[in-house]
Design a protein around this motif. Structure first.
Motif, PDB file in Angstrom:
ATOM      1  N   PRO A  54     -13.305 -34.865  -8.699  1.00  0.00           N
ATOM      2  CA  PRO A  54     -13.833 -35.023  -7.333  1.00  0.00           C
ATOM      3  C   PRO A  54     -13.495 -33.773  -6.533  1.00  0.00           C
ATOM      4  O   PRO A  54     -12.711 -32.928  -6.969  1.00  0.00           O
ATOM      5  N   ILE A  55     -14.076 -33.644  -5.354  1.00  0.00           N
ATOM      6  CA  ILE A  55     -13.723 -32.536  -4.464  1.00  0.00           C
ATOM      7  C   ILE A  55     -12.259 -32.699  -4.074  1.00  0.00           C
ATOM      8  O   ILE A  55     -11.839 -33.755  -3.587  1.00  0.00           O
ATOM      9  N   LEU A  56     -11.461 -31.669  -4.298  1.00  0.00           N
ATOM     10  CA  LEU A  56     -10.041 -31.691  -3.953  1.00  0.00           C
ATOM     11  C   LEU A  56      -9.793 -30.698  -2.820  1.00  0.00           C
ATOM     12  O   LEU A  56     -10.295 -29.575  -2.844  1.00  0.00           O
ATOM     13  N   TRP A  57      -8.994 -31.105  -1.854  1.00  0.00           N
ATOM     14  CA  TRP A  57      -8.709 -30.294  -0.673  1.00  0.00           C
ATOM     15  C   TRP A  57      -7.231 -29.921  -0.653  1.00  0.00           C
ATOM     16  O   TRP A  57      -6.365 -30.771  -0.869  1.00  0.00           O
ATOM     17  N   TRP A  58      -6.950 -28.653  -0.357  1.00  0.00           N
ATOM     18  CA  TRP A  58      -5.598 -28.119  -0.499  1.00  0.00           C
ATOM     19  C   TRP A  58      -5.137 -27.429   0.784  1.00  0.00           C
ATOM     20  O   TRP A  58      -5.946 -26.875   1.530  1.00  0.00           O
ATOM     21  N   SER A  59      -3.818 -27.442   0.982  1.00  0.00           N
ATOM     22  CA  SER A  59      -3.176 -26.626   2.012  1.00  0.00           C
ATOM     23  C   SER A  59      -1.822 -26.203   1.444  1.00  0.00           C
ATOM     24  O   SER A  59      -0.835 -26.938   1.538  1.00  0.00           O
ATOM     25  N   THR A  60      -1.795 -25.046   0.816  1.00  0.00           N
ATOM     26  CA  THR A  60      -0.633 -24.610   0.057  1.00  0.00           C
ATOM     27  C   THR A  60       0.487 -24.100   0.969  1.00  0.00           C
ATOM     28  O   THR A  60       0.244 -23.579   2.056  1.00  0.00           O
ATOM     29  N   ASP A  61       1.706 -24.254   0.484  1.00  0.00           N
ATOM     30  CA  ASP A  61       2.886 -23.780   1.196  1.00  0.00           C
ATOM     31  C   ASP A  61       3.906 -23.314   0.156  1.00  0.00           C
ATOM     32  O   ASP A  61       4.409 -24.137  -0.613  1.00  0.00           O
ATOM     33  N   PRO A  62       4.163 -21.990   0.099  1.00  0.00           N
ATOM     34  CA  PRO A  62       3.704 -20.939   1.013  1.00  0.00           C
ATOM     35  C   PRO A  62       2.227 -20.618   0.820  1.00  0.00           C
ATOM     36  O   PRO A  62       1.608 -21.083  -0.137  1.00  0.00           O
ATOM     37  N   ARG A  63       1.704 -19.795   1.729  1.00  0.00           N
ATOM     38  CA  ARG A  63       0.296 -19.400   1.704  1.00  0.00           C
ATOM     39  C   ARG A  63       0.218 -17.917   1.378  1.00  0.00           C
ATOM     40  O   ARG A  63       0.890 -17.098   1.996  1.00  0.00           O
ATOM     41  N   MET A  64      -0.636 -17.556   0.437  1.00  0.00           N
ATOM     42  CA  MET A  64      -0.814 -16.153   0.075  1.00  0.00           C
ATOM     43  C   MET A  64      -1.776 -15.500   1.065  1.00  0.00           C
ATOM     44  O   MET A  64      -2.893 -15.997   1.271  1.00  0.00           O
ATOM     45  N   VAL A  65      -1.345 -14.411   1.694  1.00  0.00           N
ATOM     46  CA  VAL A  65      -2.187 -13.733   2.673  1.00  0.00           C
ATOM     47  C   VAL A  65      -2.128 -12.225   2.440  1.00  0.00           C
ATOM     48  O   VAL A  65      -1.172 -11.702   1.862  1.00  0.00           O
ATOM     49  N   LEU A  66      -3.156 -11.539   2.900  1.00  0.00           N
ATOM     50  CA  LEU A  66      -3.199 -10.083   2.871  1.00  0.00           C
ATOM     51  C   LEU A  66      -3.357  -9.578   4.293  1.00  0.00           C
ATOM     52  O   LEU A  66      -4.367  -9.842   4.936  1.00  0.00           O
ATOM     53  N   HIS A  67      -2.340  -8.897   4.796  1.00  0.00           N
ATOM     54  CA  HIS A  67      -2.450  -8.262   6.107  1.00  0.00           C
ATOM     55  C   HIS A  67      -3.301  -7.005   5.949  1.00  0.00           C
ATOM     56  O   HIS A  67      -3.100  -6.221   5.011  1.00  0.00           O
ATOM     57  N   THR A  68      -4.237  -6.814   6.849  1.00  0.00           N
ATOM     58  CA  THR A  68      -5.192  -5.711   6.681  1.00  0.00           C
ATOM     59  C   THR A  68      -4.526  -4.344   6.742  1.00  0.00           C
ATOM     60  O   THR A  68      -5.085  -3.375   6.230  1.00  0.00           O
ATOM     61  N   ASP A  69      -3.344  -4.249   7.351  1.00  0.00           N
ATOM     62  CA  ASP A  69      -2.656  -2.961   7.380  1.00  0.00           C
ATOM     63  C   ASP A  69      -1.706  -2.786   6.197  1.00  0.00           C
ATOM     64  O   ASP A  69      -0.969  -1.796   6.120  1.00  0.00           O
ATOM     65  N   THR A 208      -1.222 -14.946  -6.860  1.00  0.00           N
ATOM     66  CA  THR A 208      -1.521 -14.382  -8.167  1.00  0.00           C
ATOM     67  C   THR A 208      -0.936 -12.976  -8.221  1.00  0.00           C
ATOM     68  O   THR A 208      -0.764 -12.318  -7.192  1.00  0.00           O
ATOM     69  N   GLY A 209      -0.650 -12.511  -9.434  1.00  0.00           N
ATOM     70  CA  GLY A 209      -0.141 -11.163  -9.595  1.00  0.00           C
ATOM     71  C   GLY A 209      -1.147 -10.116  -9.164  1.00  0.00           C
ATOM     72  O   GLY A 209      -0.771  -9.066  -8.626  1.00  0.00           O
ATOM     73  N   HIS A 210      -2.432 -10.382  -9.403  1.00  0.00           N
ATOM     74  CA  HIS A 210      -3.477  -9.423  -9.022  1.00  0.00           C
ATOM     75  C   HIS A 210      -3.499  -9.237  -7.511  1.00  0.00           C
ATOM     76  O   HIS A 210      -3.551  -8.099  -7.016  1.00  0.00           O
ATOM     77  N   LEU A 211      -3.453 -10.337  -6.765  1.00  0.00           N
ATOM     78  CA  LEU A 211      -3.455 -10.231  -5.308  1.00  0.00           C
ATOM     79  C   LEU A 211      -2.202  -9.523  -4.813  1.00  0.00           C
ATOM     80  O   LEU A 211      -2.255  -8.714  -3.884  1.00  0.00           O
ATOM     81  N   ALA A 212      -1.066  -9.813  -5.438  1.00  0.00           N
ATOM     82  CA  ALA A 212       0.177  -9.155  -5.041  1.00  0.00           C
ATOM     83  C   ALA A 212       0.089  -7.643  -5.252  1.00  0.00           C
ATOM     84  O   ALA A 212       0.601  -6.861  -4.447  1.00  0.00           O
ATOM     85  N   SER A 213      -0.596  -7.215  -6.315  1.00  0.00           N
ATOM     86  CA  SER A 213      -0.730  -5.783  -6.586  1.00  0.00           C
ATOM     87  C   SER A 213      -1.563  -5.082  -5.522  1.00  0.00           C
ATOM     88  O   SER A 213      -1.476  -3.855  -5.373  1.00  0.00           O
ATOM     89  N   LEU A 214      -2.367  -5.831  -4.777  1.00  0.00           N
ATOM     90  CA  LEU A 214      -3.205  -5.267  -3.716  1.00  0.00           C
ATOM     91  C   LEU A 214      -2.528  -5.337  -2.342  1.00  0.00           C
ATOM     92  O   LEU A 214      -3.107  -4.910  -1.351  1.00  0.00           O
ATOM     93  N   GLY A 215      -1.313  -5.884  -2.314  1.00  0.00           N
ATOM     94  CA  GLY A 215      -0.569  -5.943  -1.062  1.00  0.00           C
ATOM     95  C   GLY A 215      -0.421  -7.320  -0.463  1.00  0.00           C
ATOM     96  O   GLY A 215       0.217  -7.475   0.574  1.00  0.00           O
ATOM     97  N   ALA A 216      -1.022  -8.343  -1.080  1.00  0.00           N
ATOM     98  CA  ALA A 216      -0.898  -9.700  -0.555  1.00  0.00           C
ATOM     99  C   ALA A 216       0.508 -10.233  -0.805  1.00  0.00           C
ATOM    100  O   ALA A 216       1.189  -9.828  -1.749  1.00  0.00           O
ATOM    101  N   LYS A 217       0.937 -11.151   0.048  1.00  0.00           N
ATOM    102  CA  LYS A 217       2.261 -11.749  -0.104  1.00  0.00           C
ATOM    103  C   LYS A 217       2.243 -13.175   0.424  1.00  0.00           C
ATOM    104  O   LYS A 217       1.419 -13.528   1.282  1.00  0.00           O
ATOM    105  N   PRO A 218       3.154 -14.017  -0.064  1.00  0.00           N
ATOM    106  CA  PRO A 218       3.220 -15.389   0.443  1.00  0.00           C
ATOM    107  C   PRO A 218       3.998 -15.459   1.749  1.00  0.00           C
ATOM    108  O   PRO A 218       4.994 -14.749   1.935  1.00  0.00           O
TER     109      PRO A 218
END
Length: 248
Positions: A54-69, A208-218
């Motif tokens: 079924p459609i599953l809805w998520w709100s993860t904690d921590p949240r992975m984000v990429l600050h544009t700077d 993910t490791g790929h996102l972390a390599s681009l500067g994203a962090k939880p």
């Protein structure tokens, strides 16, 4: 037991998301209409499920984000970006440098980008992007909320990324590449554009490791939600026009 959502059932508070077994899982059911998707994103919730579920809805904690700077551009990506930008510049000057077939566009092939993201990968099966997902986000695109960043080579779509933008908050959904670095090029131009328009954070949803390599962090979900509450109330970006990436 997670709540089951009917068509008009509101989402539970994100504090009710599971913390064990499936951390971040909040609810199931409802639909993927643009109205429901907007309600989800405005509350820090996103859909993610596999075929047959079924459609599953998520709100993860921590949240992975990429600050544009904080977007990281490797030396090899810098070389590719210079090549792409030379080709784009040539189109306005009439020059014809080597590799002049490169181009970057926004929102010229939104559904194509989604379908490319959904296609089987060399290292595994296709993504969770179903026809219902394509229809729902296609509706958001027509309403001006969903956008694509596209990389073209000799007239062929070779890479891209797409996501949802509400106010000055961008939610990244998926990327694809058919040639080396194409998805990173799409992301680099997208990040540069968003930063120039006051968007400080891209939601990456899961670690993910790929996102972390681009500067994203939880970051803690509470911190993410605090930023979200303010960002979604800001004026929307009216004109999505490609500009040079931050570092070329």
């Amino acid at each position: 037991m997670i709540p089951w959502l009917e068509a008009n059932t509101p989402f539970p508070d994100v504090s009710e998301a599971l913390t064990t077994d499936a951390p971040g899982l909040l609810a199931a059911g409802a639909d993927l209409s643009p109205r429901r998707l907007l309600q989800a994103y405005r509350n820090g919730i996103f859909p993610w499920f596999s075929e047959g579920q079924p459609i599953l809805w998520w709100s993860t904690d921590p949240r992975m984000v990429l600050h544009t700077d904080a977007f990281k551009i490797s030396d090899s990506l810098k070389k590719t970006l210079r090549k792409v930008e030379r080709a784009r510049t040539a189109k306005t000057t009439g020059a014809e440098p080597a590799d002049s077939g490169w181009d970057v566009r926004f929102d010229s092939a939104f559904e194509q980008v989604m379908r490319a993201c959904a296609a089987p990968r060399k290292d595994g099966p296709g993504t969770w992007i179903s026809e219902d997902i394509i229809a729902g986000y296609g509706g958001l695109h027509r309403m001006g909320y969903a956008h694509s960043s596209e990389v073209w080579l000799d007239g062929e779509l070779v890479g891209g990324a797409y996501g949802v933008c509400i106010g000055r908050m961008f939610y990244g959904e998926s990327m694809f590449a058919r040639v080396s670095d194409a998805s990173k090029v799409a992301l680099a131009y997208l990040v540069a554009f968003l930063r120039s328009h006051g968007v400080r954070m891209l939601d990456c949803q899961q670690e993910t490791g790929h996102l972390a390599s681009l500067g994203a962090k939880p970051i803690p979900r509470s911190q993410f939600l605090e930023h979200l509450r303010h960002a979604i109330t800001e004026a929307p970006i009216e004109h999505w026009e490609v500009a040079p990436p931050l570092t070329t």
